[in-house]
Motif scaffolding. Structure first.
Motif, PDB file in Angstrom:
ATOM      1  N   ASN A 255       0.695  -1.313   0.181  1.00 45.13           N
ATOM      2  CA  ASN A 255      -0.012  -0.118   0.101  1.00 45.13           C
ATOM      3  C   ASN A 255       0.878   1.309  -0.030  1.00 45.13           C
ATOM      4  O   ASN A 255       0.538   2.137  -0.739  1.00 45.13           O
ATOM      5  N   ILE A 256       1.834   1.062   0.823  1.00 50.61           N
ATOM      6  CA  ILE A 256       2.466   2.369   0.920  1.00 50.61           C
ATOM      7  C   ILE A 256       4.306   2.066   1.009  1.00 50.61           C
ATOM      8  O   ILE A 256       4.649   1.306   1.446  1.00 50.61           O
ATOM      9  N   LEU A 257       5.104   3.036   0.216  1.00 51.60           N
ATOM     10  CA  LEU A 257       6.635   2.724   0.231  1.00 51.60           C
ATOM     11  C   LEU A 257       6.953   3.941   1.002  1.00 51.60           C
ATOM     12  O   LEU A 257       6.682   5.177   0.642  1.00 51.60           O
ATOM     13  N   ASN A 258       7.623   3.800   2.074  1.00 43.92           N
ATOM     14  CA  ASN A 258       8.089   4.769   2.917  1.00 43.92           C
ATOM     15  C   ASN A 258       9.651   4.903   2.637  1.00 43.92           C
ATOM     16  O   ASN A 258      10.435   4.099   3.001  1.00 43.92           O
ATOM     17  N   LEU A 259       9.988   6.056   1.987  1.00 42.79           N
ATOM     18  CA  LEU A 259      11.265   6.318   1.905  1.00 42.79           C
ATOM     19  C   LEU A 259      12.065   6.872   2.916  1.00 42.79           C
ATOM     20  O   LEU A 259      11.735   7.944   3.755  1.00 42.79           O
ATOM     21  N   GLU A 260      13.466   6.354   3.418  1.00 38.49           N
ATOM     22  CA  GLU A 260      14.055   6.809   4.441  1.00 38.49           C
ATOM     23  C   GLU A 260      14.325   8.282   4.479  1.00 38.49           C
ATOM     24  O   GLU A 260      14.335   9.164   5.281  1.00 38.49           O
ATOM     25  N   SER A 261      14.938   8.881   3.195  1.00 34.19           N
ATOM     26  CA  SER A 261      14.908  10.239   2.943  1.00 34.19           C
ATOM     27  C   SER A 261      13.953  11.084   3.369  1.00 34.19           C
ATOM     28  O   SER A 261      14.175  12.247   3.783  1.00 34.19           O
ATOM     29  N   GLN A 262      12.507  10.625   3.121  1.00 29.18           N
ATOM     30  CA  GLN A 262      11.380  11.639   3.537  1.00 29.18           C
ATOM     31  C   GLN A 262      11.329  11.439   5.001  1.00 29.18           C
ATOM     32  O   GLN A 262      10.726  12.670   5.614  1.00 29.18           O
ATOM     33  N   ILE A 263      11.953  10.378   5.907  1.00 31.38           N
ATOM     34  CA  ILE A 263      11.687  10.257   7.105  1.00 31.38           C
ATOM     35  C   ILE A 263      12.721  11.358   7.718  1.00 31.38           C
ATOM     36  O   ILE A 263      12.466  12.040   8.631  1.00 31.38           O
ATOM     37  N   ILE A 264      13.680  11.570   6.931  1.00 27.59           N
ATOM     38  CA  ILE A 264      14.713  12.704   7.470  1.00 27.59           C
ATOM     39  C   ILE A 264      14.179  13.731   7.198  1.00 27.59           C
ATOM     40  O   ILE A 264      14.365  14.677   8.100  1.00 27.59           O
ATOM     41  N   SER A 265      13.671  14.235   6.077  1.00 27.07           N
ATOM     42  CA  SER A 265      13.314  15.367   5.840  1.00 27.07           C
ATOM     43  C   SER A 265      12.142  15.987   6.418  1.00 27.07           C
ATOM     44  O   SER A 265      11.884  17.254   6.851  1.00 27.07           O
ATOM     45  N   LEU A 266      11.245  14.801   7.013  1.00 29.27           N
ATOM     46  CA  LEU A 266       9.989  15.271   7.675  1.00 29.27           C
ATOM     47  C   LEU A 266      10.529  15.768   9.144  1.00 29.27           C
ATOM     48  O   LEU A 266       9.775  16.471   9.804  1.00 29.27           O
ATOM     49  N   ASN A 267      11.685  15.212   9.363  1.00 34.92           N
ATOM     50  CA  ASN A 267      12.094  15.639  11.047  1.00 34.92           C
ATOM     51  C   ASN A 267      11.064  15.077  11.981  1.00 34.92           C
ATOM     52  O   ASN A 267      11.221  15.828  12.813  1.00 34.92           O
ATOM     53  N   ILE A 268      10.826  13.987  11.956  1.00 31.40           N
ATOM     54  CA  ILE A 268       9.862  13.616  12.890  1.00 31.40           C
ATOM     55  C   ILE A 268      10.881  13.161  13.991  1.00 31.40           C
ATOM     56  O   ILE A 268      10.564  13.214  15.413  1.00 31.40           O
ATOM     57  N   LYS A 338       3.492  15.467  13.044  1.00 32.29           N
ATOM     58  CA  LYS A 338       3.558  15.665  11.494  1.00 32.29           C
ATOM     59  C   LYS A 338       3.275  14.322  10.802  1.00 32.29           C
ATOM     60  O   LYS A 338       3.422  13.365  11.370  1.00 32.29           O
ATOM     61  N   ASP A 339       3.105  14.609   9.416  1.00 36.38           N
ATOM     62  CA  ASP A 339       2.683  13.285   8.751  1.00 36.38           C
ATOM     63  C   ASP A 339       3.185  13.558   7.410  1.00 36.38           C
ATOM     64  O   ASP A 339       3.539  14.921   6.890  1.00 36.38           O
ATOM     65  N   PHE A 340       3.383  12.409   6.632  1.00 41.47           N
ATOM     66  CA  PHE A 340       3.962  12.563   5.452  1.00 41.47           C
ATOM     67  C   PHE A 340       3.124  13.078   4.246  1.00 41.47           C
ATOM     68  O   PHE A 340       1.796  13.069   4.366  1.00 41.47           O
ATOM     69  N   LYS A 341       3.388  13.672   3.012  1.00 46.64           N
ATOM     70  CA  LYS A 341       2.598  13.814   2.107  1.00 46.64           C
ATOM     71  C   LYS A 341       2.945  12.614   0.940  1.00 46.64           C
ATOM     72  O   LYS A 341       4.151  11.992   1.029  1.00 46.64           O
ATOM     73  N   TYR A 342       2.345  12.063   0.163  1.00 41.91           N
ATOM     74  CA  TYR A 342       2.308  10.916  -0.767  1.00 41.91           C
ATOM     75  C   TYR A 342       2.103  11.349  -2.155  1.00 41.91           C
ATOM     76  O   TYR A 342       1.024  12.232  -2.414  1.00 41.91           O
ATOM     77  N   SER A 343       2.482  10.555  -3.185  1.00 45.26           N
ATOM     78  CA  SER A 343       1.804  10.423  -4.751  1.00 45.26           C
ATOM     79  C   SER A 343       1.735   9.052  -4.849  1.00 45.26           C
ATOM     80  O   SER A 343       2.458   8.097  -4.330  1.00 45.26           O
ATOM     81  N   VAL A 344       0.935   8.902  -6.070  1.00 50.82           N
ATOM     82  CA  VAL A 344       0.620   7.475  -6.425  1.00 50.82           C
ATOM     83  C   VAL A 344       2.271   7.092  -7.303  1.00 50.82           C
ATOM     84  O   VAL A 344       2.337   7.562  -8.139  1.00 50.82           O
ATOM     85  N   TRP A 345       2.513   6.026  -6.788  1.00 49.18           N
ATOM     86  CA  TRP A 345       3.703   5.467  -7.335  1.00 49.18           C
ATOM     87  C   TRP A 345       3.389   4.504  -8.411  1.00 49.18           C
ATOM     88  O   TRP A 345       4.011   4.061  -9.444  1.00 49.18           O
ATOM     89  N   GLY A 346       2.149   3.635  -8.254  1.00 51.04           N
ATOM     90  CA  GLY A 346       1.837   2.525  -9.038  1.00 51.04           C
ATOM     91  C   GLY A 346       0.647   1.995  -8.882  1.00 51.04           C
ATOM     92  O   GLY A 346      -0.140   2.430  -7.717  1.00 51.04           O
ATOM     93  N   VAL A 347       0.106   0.629  -9.471  1.00 49.96           N
ATOM     94  CA  VAL A 347      -1.041  -0.029  -9.164  1.00 49.96           C
ATOM     95  C   VAL A 347      -0.715  -1.564  -8.867  1.00 49.96           C
ATOM     96  O   VAL A 347       0.194  -2.129  -9.803  1.00 49.96           O
ATOM     97  N   ASN A 348      -0.987  -2.170  -7.966  1.00 48.53           N
ATOM     98  CA  ASN A 348      -0.678  -3.777  -7.609  1.00 48.53           C
ATOM     99  C   ASN A 348      -1.310  -4.508  -8.858  1.00 48.53           C
ATOM    100  O   ASN A 348      -2.487  -3.937  -9.237  1.00 48.53           O
ATOM    101  N   PRO A 349      -0.940  -5.604  -9.243  1.00 49.87           N
ATOM    102  CA  PRO A 349      -1.376  -6.310 -10.329  1.00 49.87           C
ATOM    103  C   PRO A 349      -3.011  -6.844  -9.981  1.00 49.87           C
ATOM    104  O   PRO A 349      -3.857  -6.410 -11.117  1.00 49.87           O
ATOM    105  N   GLY A 350      -3.445  -6.956  -8.726  1.00 48.64           N
ATOM    106  CA  GLY A 350      -4.773  -7.140  -8.870  1.00 48.64           C
ATOM    107  C   GLY A 350      -5.629  -5.972  -8.221  1.00 48.64           C
ATOM    108  O   GLY A 350      -6.673  -5.922  -7.953  1.00 48.64           O
TER     109      GLY A 350
END
Length: 626
Positions: A255-268, A338-350
């Motif tokens: 459902n979600i891909l969480n990038l380490e770099s985004q965790i750093i920049s969100l600065n939680i 604080k919370d992340f912002k997201y964009s759509v990365w793709g769609v699962n096969p099903g």
RNA sequence: GGGCCCGUGGCCUAGUAUGGAUAAGGCGCCGGCCUUCGGAGCCGGAGAACCCGGGUUCAAAUCCCGGCGGGCCCGCCA
């Protein structure tokens, strides 16, 4: 539920005979009926009499009671065994399965509760190897099963896009002349992992100046701007695309891909760090070899205290992995402002969109109240995960909701390690995989080997099939074989991968389960008759065995959200298939006389439904023909 | 040195969480079953002091203690 009705009736009978603690369990052996009570053992102790006498008296007192599904009660060596009226019981079992179909075994236990599962989490610098596949298959099965029993599951995949392993690649591309595109015919993740990463990390080990350069690259990547940062983002994205393709091939979805770099920049981290300081849970070392570092005080922890306090912030001001993981864990529990912002990365096969954390993204995903967070991470991270959990506890967060689902790793057999060109030392029986040394078996190559092996078998049986059809079936067999092999063993047992062994498609394997399903499909396909749930007479032993097995599925799954044990479900699938094959030999369906035939068709149909439901939970693909 | 995990026929495993009735399978080995519901199957046989020693219990592969053997973890890596 047929079994539940049986157990409730047994309990009622026991209570009517004055037993307060029924102690009912499923009988070990069909000779002892379906359900047995151990109550007489407890009573015998209290009364200082023999269990057998007590059991007999209890049984005598039950004789006059009204019975519906139970036909007979016997006292045997202290056990009280309940035998059902098989005519009624079989009908009840079959009716339930045929009515519920795909939902048979499912429940609403988890209704309204959300669980986060994080799995796979492979560094985006290499292709997946078989050890990663164990993680993915376990995590994906957890998700499938928890959804089946009513939980709302969100699957996360944590992508560490900013460590030294990424810097190795960037160093290779920018300084050591590796072209950005792989040679013809090679996937990008394989190129990065098999070639660039392995070769560059070797060069870095031998050359201090390269190590210096790599350090500067790490810094630039983490700064979040600059040419190398941009290049790294592109490399991560390309590797990730390939890796997720492999995961999809295994049948896993996210459902979600969480990038380490985004965790750093969100600065939680800053927020969590402030709380730690406020509560005086961390301190700054003034002297000693850790002078200048901020450490987490572990002195009150019974075990961790023996190993000294944990560095969270280095003397140069950067955070450690554990520090960032504490902050990230707090986010998973919904405890950061604080919370992340997201964009759509793709769609699962099903179907179903996959989101990725993206500071420029437009999407907000509110995960809301979280019932539990399950982190699928191998057993070597037990200590750091315990530190994270302990930190959550100290912060007053719901640390009991944070679960490290630890599993043992996959290692190479001596033989396979040698085949990969590794020189094995004298006494070594196993060799651990190593990404840095290029010592691993890739998921893709193992699946290809399995598919080719399966293809030989398919060809033998279906000369008339098209090549595409043969390949499609062989692919499903390969995935079934691998998933079953990785899920079947206990999670705390090391898997020693032996490619000769895993290429076997007979015996206790995924293909055996798939084959049993295909067999059942053949019978149903060839019959015009309407299946019936009514046995014309007392069923045969092989029929009872199969019916009994099918009846316990809901009970098997009822404790899953507490124990999270996948293995018993894999075990169940095997026993179910095995008992069907026994039935298949001994109870002919199509050749039987009309009323028996219709009853057996009912059994076959119920079996097909039950096995399909279980295999779906395990992610083992189904085929009508193979 | 400290901590965690594993130890069941030749090999791989189930059973261990909630102690109970002859320890269950697979691979391999030996011997059977295709005049048809698909032999990727089924049946039979040989093969186990459940690592060792104590303890708890009416009852221990399962719980407790102590050993032995194997794996892992203990870094200003992740």
């Amino acid at each position: 539920m047929a079994l539940r009705k049986l157990m409730e009736e047994a309990e009622r009978l026991l209570r009517s005979a004055g037993v307060d603690e029924p102690r009912l369990e499923l009988s070990r052996d069909p000779r002892y009926g379906e359900v047995s009570s151990l109550a007489a053992f407890d009573l015998a102790k209290k009364l200082r009499r023999s269990p057998n006498e007590v059991a007999s008296e209890i049984v005598d007192r039950m004789r006059s009671e009204e019975m519906e599904f139970i036909k007979d009660v016997e006292a045997v060596r202290g056990y009280i065994n309940f035998k059902p009226d098989w005519i009624r019981y079989s009908e009840e079992i079959l009716r339930e399965i045929l009515e519920k179909g795909e939902k048979y075994g499912s429940s609403e236990m988890g209704a309204g509760k959300r669980i986060i599962i994080e799995h796979t989490s492979v560094n985006p610098n290499k292709p997946l190897h078989v050890g990663h596949a164990r993680n993915t298959c376990l995590g994906d099965s957890l998700a499938r099963i928890l959804r089946f029993i009513g939980y709302d599951v969100v699957v996360l995949n944590y992508i560490d896009d900013s460590g030294a392993q990424m810097a190795d690649l960037i160093l290779g591309f920018t300084e050591l002349g590796y072209p950005l595109d792989p040679p013809q015919g090679m996937r990008f993740d394989e190129y990065c992992g098999d070639v660039v990463y392995v070769e560059v990390s070797k060069k870095v080990e031998e050359d201090e100046r390269l190590a210096e350069k790599r350090k500067r690259i790490v810094g630039e990547i983490e700064s979040g701007r600059g040419k190398l940062y941009q290049l790294n983002r592109r490399v991560v994205e390309r590797v990730l695309r390939d890796q997720i393709k492999t995961c999809w091939r295994l049948g896993a979805t996210y459902n979600i891909l969480n990038l380490e770099s985004q965790i750093i920049s969100l600065n939680i981290w800053r927020e969590v760090f402030e709380k730690l300081k406020e509560k005086r849970l961390v301190y700054r070392a003034e002297t000693g070899e850790k002078a200048g570092c901020w450490l987490l005080d572990l002195s009150k922890h019974p075990i961790l205290s023996k190993e000294g306090d944990e560095v969270l912030v280095r003397s140069d001001g950067t955070t450690t992995y554990v520090a960032r993981d504490i902050a990230y864990a707090a986010w998973k529990l919904g405890e950061t402002s604080k919370d992340f912002k997201y964009s759509v990365w793709g769609v699962n096969p099903g179907g179903g969109e996959i989101y990725i954390t993206d500071e420029a993204g437009e999407v907000d995903l509110k995960l809301g109240e979280i019932d539990r967070v399950i982190n699928v991470i191998d057993v070597r991270q037990r200590r750091p995960q315990e530190v994270v959990k302990y930190a959550l506890k100290l912060l007053g967060l719901r640390s009991e909701k944070y679960i490290h689902y630890a599993y043992e790793v996959v290692a190479l057999s001596r033989k396979d390690a040698e085949r990969l060109g590794h020189r094995v030392e004298g006494g070594e029986k196993i060799v651990h995989m190593s990404g840095r040394r290029g010592l691993y078996i890739k998921v893709e190559e193992l699946l290809d080997m399995l598919r080719d092996r399966a293809l030989e078998e398919v060809k033998k049986r279906h000369e008339d099939w098209s090549v595409e059809r043969m390949r499609s079936v062989a692919e499903k067999i390969a995935v079934g074989a691998l998933r079953y092999a990785l899920i079947k063993p206990d999670i705390d047992k090391l898997i020693v991968l032996d490619t000769d062994e895993i290429l076997r498609l007979e015996g206790d394997t995924g293909p055996y389960l798939q084959y049993s399903y295909a067999r059942a499909c053949r019978i149903l396909e060839k019959s015009e008759d309407e299946p019936s749930t009514k046995p014309p007479a007392e069923p045969l032993e092989v029929e009872k065995k199969l019916l009994r097995r099918m009846a316990i599925l809901p009970k098997l799954l009822s404790g899953f959200d507490q124990n999270l044990l996948i293995k018993p479900i894999a075990n169940y699938a095997y026993k179910l298939a095995s008992e069907f094959n026994d039935f298949y030999e001994k109870a002919p369906v199509l050749r039987a006389q009309e009323d028996i035939k219709r009853f057996r068709l009912g059994i076959v149909m119920a079996f097909k439904i039950t096995l399909a439901n279980v295999l779906r939970l395990l992610g083992i693909p189904l085929m009508e023909e193979m």
